[in-house]
Design a protein around this motif. Structure first.
Motif, PDB file in Angstrom:
ATOM      1  N   ALA A 281       6.999  10.965   2.185  1.00 31.39           N
ATOM      2  CA  ALA A 281       6.399  10.337   3.427  1.00 31.39           C
ATOM      3  C   ALA A 281       6.294   9.083   3.133  1.00 31.39           C
ATOM      4  CB  ALA A 281       5.095  11.448   3.906  1.00 31.39           C
ATOM      5  N   ALA A 282       5.769   8.651   2.010  1.00 25.36           N
ATOM      6  CA  ALA A 282       5.457   7.393   1.459  1.00 25.36           C
ATOM      7  C   ALA A 282       6.703   6.650   1.525  1.00 25.36           C
ATOM      8  CB  ALA A 282       4.722   7.343   0.445  1.00 25.36           C
ATOM      9  N   THR A 283       7.656   7.290   0.898  1.00 24.91           N
ATOM     10  CA  THR A 283       8.984   6.644   0.884  1.00 24.91           C
ATOM     11  C   THR A 283       9.639   6.223   1.953  1.00 24.91           C
ATOM     12  OG1 THR A 283       9.388   7.739  -1.554  1.00 24.91           O
ATOM     13  CG2 THR A 283      11.290   6.765  -0.309  1.00 24.91           C
ATOM     14  N   ALA A 284       9.510   7.163   2.978  1.00 30.51           N
ATOM     15  CA  ALA A 284      10.068   6.767   4.310  1.00 30.51           C
ATOM     16  C   ALA A 284       9.372   5.716   4.854  1.00 30.51           C
ATOM     17  CB  ALA A 284      10.055   8.247   5.108  1.00 30.51           C
TER      18      ALA A 284
ATOM     19  N   VAL B  53       1.049  -1.282  -0.153  1.00 30.24           N
ATOM     20  CA  VAL B  53       0.052  -0.151  -0.050  1.00 30.24           C
ATOM     21  C   VAL B  53       0.865   1.336   0.009  1.00 30.24           C
ATOM     22  CG1 VAL B  53      -1.717   1.382   1.444  1.00 30.24           C
ATOM     23  CG2 VAL B  53      -2.062  -1.159   1.014  1.00 30.24           C
ATOM     24  N   THR B  54       1.947   1.211   0.802  1.00 30.31           N
ATOM     25  CA  THR B  54       2.650   2.451   1.131  1.00 30.31           C
ATOM     26  C   THR B  54       3.574   2.621  -0.377  1.00 30.31           C
ATOM     27  OG1 THR B  54       4.492   1.204   1.899  1.00 30.31           O
ATOM     28  CG2 THR B  54       3.013   2.472   3.415  1.00 30.31           C
ATOM     29  N   ARG B  55       3.954   1.483  -1.197  1.00 29.57           N
ATOM     30  CA  ARG B  55       4.532   1.609  -2.248  1.00 29.57           C
ATOM     31  C   ARG B  55       3.885   1.960  -3.324  1.00 29.57           C
ATOM     32  NH1 ARG B  55       7.418  -4.560  -2.066  1.00 29.57           N
ATOM     33  NH2 ARG B  55       9.373  -3.815  -0.819  1.00 29.57           N
ATOM     34  N   LEU B  56       2.352   1.886  -3.506  1.00 25.82           N
ATOM     35  CA  LEU B  56       1.527   2.366  -4.319  1.00 25.82           C
ATOM     36  C   LEU B  56       1.265   3.918  -4.040  1.00 25.82           C
ATOM     37  CD1 LEU B  56      -0.418   1.866  -6.692  1.00 25.82           C
ATOM     38  CD2 LEU B  56      -2.214   0.992  -4.942  1.00 25.82           C
ATOM     39  N   ALA B  57       1.258   4.042  -2.844  1.00 23.10           N
ATOM     40  CA  ALA B  57       0.892   5.630  -2.212  1.00 23.10           C
ATOM     41  C   ALA B  57       2.111   6.290  -2.810  1.00 23.10           C
ATOM     42  CB  ALA B  57       0.831   5.724  -1.259  1.00 23.10           C
ATOM     43  N   GLY B  58       3.339   5.700  -2.748  1.00 22.65           N
ATOM     44  CA  GLY B  58       4.514   6.666  -3.197  1.00 22.65           C
ATOM     45  C   GLY B  58       4.793   6.691  -4.718  1.00 22.65           C
ATOM     46  N   ARG B  59       4.232   5.627  -5.308  1.00 20.81           N
ATOM     47  CA  ARG B  59       4.107   5.604  -6.718  1.00 20.81           C
ATOM     48  C   ARG B  59       3.172   6.658  -7.360  1.00 20.81           C
ATOM     49  NH1 ARG B  59       5.678   0.996 -10.032  1.00 20.81           N
ATOM     50  NH2 ARG B  59       6.688   0.183  -8.344  1.00 20.81           N
ATOM     51  N   ILE B  60       2.223   6.567  -6.754  1.00 18.92           N
ATOM     52  CA  ILE B  60       1.117   7.602  -7.217  1.00 18.92           C
ATOM     53  C   ILE B  60       1.293   8.985  -6.934  1.00 18.92           C
ATOM     54  CG2 ILE B  60      -1.278   8.459  -6.946  1.00 18.92           C
ATOM     55  CD1 ILE B  60      -2.252   5.573  -6.525  1.00 18.92           C
ATOM     56  N   ALA B  61       1.993   9.333  -5.868  1.00 14.27           N
ATOM     57  CA  ALA B  61       2.700  10.536  -5.376  1.00 14.27           C
ATOM     58  C   ALA B  61       3.509  10.893  -6.462  1.00 14.27           C
ATOM     59  CB  ALA B  61       2.977  10.711  -4.042  1.00 14.27           C
ATOM     60  N   GLY B  62       4.533  10.046  -6.677  1.00 17.16           N
ATOM     61  CA  GLY B  62       5.559  10.452  -7.834  1.00 17.16           C
ATOM     62  C   GLY B  62       5.060  10.906  -9.023  1.00 17.16           C
ATOM     63  N   LEU B  63       4.125  10.140  -9.386  1.00 19.97           N
ATOM     64  CA  LEU B  63       3.444  10.335 -10.822  1.00 19.97           C
ATOM     65  C   LEU B  63       2.726  11.669 -10.871  1.00 19.97           C
ATOM     66  CD1 LEU B  63       1.573   6.975 -11.671  1.00 19.97           C
ATOM     67  CD2 LEU B  63       3.741   7.981 -12.541  1.00 19.97           C
ATOM     68  N   GLY B  64       2.090  11.929  -9.621  1.00 21.13           N
ATOM     69  CA  GLY B  64       1.455  13.252  -9.432  1.00 21.13           C
ATOM     70  C   GLY B  64       2.537  14.501  -9.587  1.00 21.13           C
ATOM     71  N   THR B  65       3.805  14.148  -8.919  1.00 23.47           N
ATOM     72  CA  THR B  65       4.752  15.150  -9.067  1.00 23.47           C
ATOM     73  C   THR B  65       5.338  15.364 -10.386  1.00 23.47           C
ATOM     74  OG1 THR B  65       5.520  14.471  -6.778  1.00 23.47           O
ATOM     75  CG2 THR B  65       7.209  15.763  -8.153  1.00 23.47           C
ATOM     76  N   VAL B  66       5.591  14.367 -11.011  1.00 22.56           N
ATOM     77  CA  VAL B  66       5.975  14.456 -12.459  1.00 22.56           C
ATOM     78  C   VAL B  66       5.035  15.051 -13.377  1.00 22.56           C
ATOM     79  CG1 VAL B  66       6.593  12.918 -14.549  1.00 22.56           C
ATOM     80  CG2 VAL B  66       7.799  12.517 -12.128  1.00 22.56           C
ATOM     81  N   GLY B  67       3.620  14.575 -13.131  1.00 17.78           N
ATOM     82  CA  GLY B  67       2.526  15.044 -14.043  1.00 17.78           C
ATOM     83  C   GLY B  67       2.538  16.417 -13.877  1.00 17.78           C
ATOM     84  N   THR B  68       2.458  17.206 -12.825  1.00 21.50           N
ATOM     85  CA  THR B  68       2.155  18.624 -12.407  1.00 21.50           C
ATOM     86  C   THR B  68       3.394  19.228 -12.761  1.00 21.50           C
ATOM     87  OG1 THR B  68       2.804  18.180 -10.330  1.00 21.50           O
ATOM     88  CG2 THR B  68       0.438  18.438 -10.666  1.00 21.50           C
ATOM     89  N   LEU B  69       4.493  18.919 -12.793  1.00 24.20           N
ATOM     90  CA  LEU B  69       5.706  19.623 -13.181  1.00 24.20           C
ATOM     91  C   LEU B  69       5.635  19.632 -14.902  1.00 24.20           C
ATOM     92  CD1 LEU B  69       8.375  18.682 -10.632  1.00 24.20           C
ATOM     93  CD2 LEU B  69       7.304  20.756 -10.789  1.00 24.20           C
TER      94      LEU B  69
ATOM     95  N   ALA C 289      15.933   4.311  -1.282  1.00 25.87           N
ATOM     96  CA  ALA C 289      14.934   5.042  -0.553  1.00 25.87           C
ATOM     97  C   ALA C 289      15.513   6.351  -0.208  1.00 25.87           C
ATOM     98  CB  ALA C 289      14.386   4.228   0.718  1.00 25.87           C
ATOM     99  N   LEU C 290      16.693   6.242   0.507  1.00 27.16           N
ATOM    100  CA  LEU C 290      17.035   7.676   1.012  1.00 27.16           C
ATOM    101  C   LEU C 290      17.282   8.828   0.057  1.00 27.16           C
ATOM    102  CD1 LEU C 290      18.334   8.857   3.461  1.00 27.16           C
ATOM    103  CD2 LEU C 290      20.668   8.109   2.837  1.00 27.16           C
ATOM    104  N   VAL C 291      17.903   8.295  -1.354  1.00 27.10           N
ATOM    105  CA  VAL C 291      18.075   9.229  -2.332  1.00 27.10           C
ATOM    106  C   VAL C 291      16.603   9.758  -3.064  1.00 27.10           C
ATOM    107  CG1 VAL C 291      18.729   9.649  -4.774  1.00 27.10           C
ATOM    108  CG2 VAL C 291      20.223   8.437  -3.023  1.00 27.10           C
ATOM    109  N   SER C 292      15.531   8.618  -3.245  1.00 24.66           N
ATOM    110  CA  SER C 292      14.368   9.064  -3.730  1.00 24.66           C
ATOM    111  C   SER C 292      13.593  10.222  -2.692  1.00 24.66           C
ATOM    112  CB  SER C 292      13.541   8.056  -4.023  1.00 24.66           C
ATOM    113  OG  SER C 292      13.846   7.215  -4.874  1.00 24.66           O
TER     114      SER C 292
END
Length: 493
Positions: free
Chosen positions: A142-145, A92-108, A181-184
Motif C-alpha cells: 500500500a505504501a509503495t502504491a 513520509v510514504t517512503r519511510l512508511a514503505g521502508r519500515i513496512a519492508g523491514l518489518g516483512t524481512v524481520g518477521t520472515l 514500484a510496480l515490481v516491489s
C-alpha cells in the motif's frame, strides 16, 4: 462385609507420587497468564508508540529540510506545483514503505533463521511472526502504491487528484522508478498472500528471499546508484547495503516482538548475534563505498561534500552507524550474558533503544535518497549541474546551459523535456538509448521532432510519455510542427 482396601492415589505433581514443594499459594507461584514472569508477553504502552512515531517523524522532517529533498515547482512560469501535501507526503510514504519492508524481512527472518523449529516445522512464535509478515507486506504494498502516485505528482507538478490515468500508466511501464514500484508492490502482495499460511521454515526462507528481492529492485532500477557512472559497482554495493541493513534492523525488531518466551528468545538471540555482527560490517562498508561511487570517487571534490545538505545527511548517517556499532558491542559483552543467565529484562530494554536508533537512521536514509548529490558527483543524466560540469569535446563549443526547471528537475527522476504554452524546457542531458521523459503541461498538442529525423513524437496536451534517446552521443536540435517558436536541443552523452 469388609470393604476392599483402597490404594492411595499419588499426590499431584509427579508420576511417582512425590509431591512438589509448595512455598505459597498458586496465585503467587504462577501469574494469571499461566507463564512465569520472564515468559509473559511484554506489551508496549500506547503512549510510547505515539512518542516513538512523533520522534521518527521529527527526524524525517528535519533530515528532509537539511537535505533539500522537498522542493516546490512553483518557480517555473506556466507550470503548477504539486503542493506541500505531495512534497512532504512523499518522504513520509517512503519511510512508511521502508519500515513496512523491514518489518516483512524481520518477521520472515525470525521464522526462517532465528527460530526455525524442529525438522522445519515452525513453532508457535514463528507462526505468529509469519502471520505478521503478511500484514507488514500488505502495508508495504500500500505504501509503495501511494508513493508511486505521489512521485508522479511531484514529477508533473500537479496534485494527485489532477493526475490523468494515462500518466500513471506511462510511469509504471516506461519510467524506471515506476517499474521498480510496480515490481516491489507485486512482490509485497505475493508475500502477503503466502505468508499467512506459512508453517514451515523452508517456505519462510523462500518468502524471505522474495522480500529481499522486492527491496533491492528499486536500487537496481532507480535511485542515485542506478544512474551513477560506475553503474554495476554502485548498484551492487548499494544492494548489499540494503539487504544487510534490512536483515539487521528488521531482525532485531522481530526478535523483540516475537521472542517473548525465554525458550524462544535465548536461542534466537544467540543466532541473531552472529548475523548482526556480519550485517554491521557489511552495512557500513557497502554504504561508504556506495556513497563514494555516487559522489564520483574524486578525493578533491569530496572536500566540498560536508558543506552540502547531502553531505550533512551522509555524515549524520555515518555517525548513527558508529553509534549502533557501539551498542552492538555492549550487547555482546553485557546483555547477552544476562540473557543466558535468566535475566532478559536488560536485553529487551537495551534492544528497544537500539531499534529506536536504527529507525532514526532509516529516516536519515530516506531523506538522503531524496537529497540531490552535490555538483560533480551526479551522473550525466542527473541534472543541470552535471551538464555544467562536463564541457564538450576539445575544439567544439560547449552545449548551451540547460533551462533551469525549478522543482521539476529531480535528479535521476526528471521530466527531461517539459512543455508549457510558450516553449520547451530541457532539464538535462540523457544517456544514449535511455528513455526520454516528456510532459506537456499545456493544452495544445505539440510534437518533439528532431531536425535529423532521429525522433518524432506527438505529445497531446496534459500528457506524459517517453521515447528512446538516440544511440549515438551528440546534440540533437528539435522543434515542433505546430509552432516554429518551439525549439531546443537534446544533449545525448
Amino acid at each position: 462385609m469388609t470393604a476392599p482396601a483402597r490404594t492411595p492415589s499419588p499426590p499431584a505433581g509427579t508420576a511417582d507420587g512425590t509431591a512438589l514443594p509448595r512455598t505459597g499459594s498458586p496465585d503467587r507461584d504462577l501469574p494469571a497468564s499461566g507463564l512465569p514472569d520472564h515468559d509473559r508477553p511484554r506489551r508496549v504502552p500506547g503512549g510510547a508508540l505515539v512518542a516513538a512515531g512523533l520522534g521518527l517523524a521529527a527526524v524525517l522532517v528535519l533530515a528532509v529540510a537539511v537535505g533539500g529533498g522537498a522542493r516546490s515547482g512553483s518557480g517555473t512560469p506556466g507550470l503548477g506545483s504539486a503542493g506541500p501535501f505531495v512534497e512532504w507526503g512523499l518522504p513520509v510514504t517512503r519511510l512508511a514503505g521502508r519500515i513496512a519492508g523491514l518489518g516483512t524481512v524481520g518477521t520472515l527472518l525470525f521464522a526462517a533463521v532465528l527460530r526455525p523449529g524442529v525438522r522445519g516445522v515452525l513453532p508457535a512464535a514463528s507462526r505468529r511472526a509469519a502471520r505478521a509478515a503478511s500484514a507488514w507486506a500488505l502495508a508495504w504494498a500500500a505504501a509503495t502504491a501511494a508513493g508511486a502516485v505521489l512521485t508522479v505528482s511531484e514529477l508533473l507538478g500537479v496534485g494527485p487528484l489532477a493526475l490523468p490515468a494515462s500518466a500513471v500508466g506511462v510511469f509504471v511501464t516506461d519510467v524506471a522508478t515506476g517499474r521498480a514500484a510496480l515490481v516491489s508492490a507485486g512482490v509485497a502482495v505475493l508475500v502477503a498472500l503466502l505468508a499467512r499460511r506459512c508453517t514451515r521454515a523452508p517456505a519462510a526462507g523462500a518468502l524471505l528471499a522474495a522480500a529481499l528481492v522486492g527491496l533491492v529492485v528499486p536500487v537496481v532500477l532507480a535511485g542515485h546508484s542506478a544512474t551513477a557512472d560506475d553503474h554495476v559497482p554502485a548498484v551492487t554495493t548499494l544492494g548489499v547495503h540494503v539487504v544487510t541493513a534490512a536483515v539487521w534492523v528488521g531482525g532485531l525488531a522481530a526478535l523483540l516482538a516475537y521472542g517473548r518466551r525465554r525458550d524462544d528468545l535465548v536461542p534466537a538471540a544467540a543466532r541473531f548475534s552472529a548475523v548482526a555482527l556480519a550485517c554491521f560490517v557489511l552495512t557500513g562498508a557497502s554504504g561508504l563505498l556506495a556513497a563514494w561511487l555516487v559522489l564520483g570517487g574524486d578525493p578533491g571534490g569530496l572536500r566540498a561534500v560536508p558543506g552540502t545538505g547531502y553531505g550533512r545527511l551522509l555524515l549524520a548517517k555515518t555517525a548513527a552507524l558508529l553509534a549502533l556499532g557501539v551498542l552492538g558491542a555492549l550487547h555482546r559483552r553485557v546483555t547477552l550474558r544476562s540473557l543466558r543467565a535468566g535475566r532478559p529484562g536488560g536485553f529487551r530494554r537495551f534492544a528497544a533503544v537500539e531499534v529506536g536508533v536504527m529507525l532514526g537512521t532509516v529516516a536519515l536514509a530516506v531523506a538522503l535518497s531524496a537529497a540531490p548529490p552535490p555538483p560533480g558527483g551526479t551522473p550525466a543524466t542527473g541534472g543541470p549541474a552535471a551538464a555544467d560540469a562536463q564541457p564538450g569535446p576539445p575544439g567544439q563549443p560547449a552545449p548551451a546551459a540547460p533551462d533551469p526547471m525549478a522543482g521539476h528537475d529531480h535528479g535521476e527522476l526528471s521530466v527531461t523535456v517539459l512543455i508549457d504554452e510558450e516553449r520547451f524546457h530541457v532539464s538535462a542531458p540523457v544517456a544514449p538509448g535511455t528513455r526520454v521523459t516528456v510532459h506537456n503541461a499545456g493544452t495544445t498538442e505539440v510534437t518533439v521532432t528532431a531536425a535529423d529525423g532521429s525522433f518524432d513524437v506527438v505529445v497531446p496536451g496534459r500528457a506524459l510519455l517517453t521515447f528512446p534517446a538516440p544511440e549515438r552521443p551528440g546534440e540533437y536540435a528539435f522543434t515542433s510542427r505546430h509552432s516554429a517558436a518551439f525549439a531546443d536541443v537534446l544533449v545525448v552523452r
